[in-house]
Design a protein around this motif. Structure first.
Motif, PDB file in Angstrom:
ATOM      1  N   ALA A  40      50.484 -23.283  89.239  1.00  0.00           N
ATOM      2  CA  ALA A  40      49.818 -24.113  88.233  1.00  0.00           C
ATOM      3  C   ALA A  40      49.880 -25.579  88.631  1.00  0.00           C
ATOM      4  O   ALA A  40      48.887 -26.308  88.525  1.00  0.00           O
ATOM      5  CB  ALA A  40      50.460 -23.902  86.863  1.00  0.00           C
ATOM      6  N   ALA A  41      51.034 -25.997  89.111  1.00  0.00           N
ATOM      7  CA  ALA A  41      51.167 -27.389  89.565  1.00  0.00           C
ATOM      8  C   ALA A  41      50.285 -27.644  90.787  1.00  0.00           C
ATOM      9  O   ALA A  41      49.582 -28.661  90.863  1.00  0.00           O
ATOM     10  CB  ALA A  41      52.622 -27.695  89.876  1.00  0.00           C
ATOM     11  N   LEU A  42      50.304 -26.719  91.738  1.00  0.00           N
ATOM     12  CA  LEU A  42      49.483 -26.862  92.944  1.00  0.00           C
ATOM     13  C   LEU A  42      47.994 -26.858  92.593  1.00  0.00           C
ATOM     14  O   LEU A  42      47.237 -27.714  93.052  1.00  0.00           O
ATOM     15  CB  LEU A  42      49.788 -25.736  93.937  1.00  0.00           C
ATOM     16  N   GLY A  43      47.578 -25.912  91.789  1.00  0.00           N
ATOM     17  CA  GLY A  43      46.173 -25.825  91.384  1.00  0.00           C
ATOM     18  C   GLY A  43      45.725 -27.053  90.616  1.00  0.00           C
ATOM     19  O   GLY A  43      44.626 -27.558  90.821  1.00  0.00           O
ATOM     20  N   GLY A  44      46.578 -27.557  89.742  1.00  0.00           N
ATOM     21  CA  GLY A  44      46.247 -28.768  88.999  1.00  0.00           C
ATOM     22  C   GLY A  44      46.123 -29.976  89.903  1.00  0.00           C
ATOM     23  O   GLY A  44      45.225 -30.806  89.742  1.00  0.00           O
TER      24      GLY A  44
END
Length: 88
Positions: A40-44
């Motif tokens: 989620a952090a990477l995708g964001g």
């Protein structure tokens, strides 16, 4: 979004990624959840760079969820490639 919201988003994104890529993962459910949070952090982060829009303030936006699930899928695939057992 606060850290708790990112954890919840990552938890749900990890579960959805696991549903989209079923199979046996080394590490089990806990690792899948951690991959979801990191994904989620990477995708964001990737989506913020691509769309030039800060995602940390839009928890209920569809783009935020797609980015989080996409990041989780990427990390889950990479995890399976590098840490998966050899299948015979």
């Amino acid at each position: 979004m606060g850290i708790i919201a990112w954890i919840i988003l990552g938890l749900i994104a990890g579960i959805i990624a696991k549903l989209l890529l079923p199979g046996r993962d080394p590490g089990g459910c806990l690792i899948t959840i951690l991959i979801g949070v990191a994904g989620a952090a990477l995708g964001g982060w990737i989506a913020a760079k691509v769309f030039d829009r800060p995602f940390e303030k839009h928890f209920f936006d569809l783009k935020t969820w797609v980015a989080a699930i996409g990041g989780s899928l990427i990390l889950l695939i990479l995890y399976r490639i590098f840490f998966g057992r050899a299948r015979r």
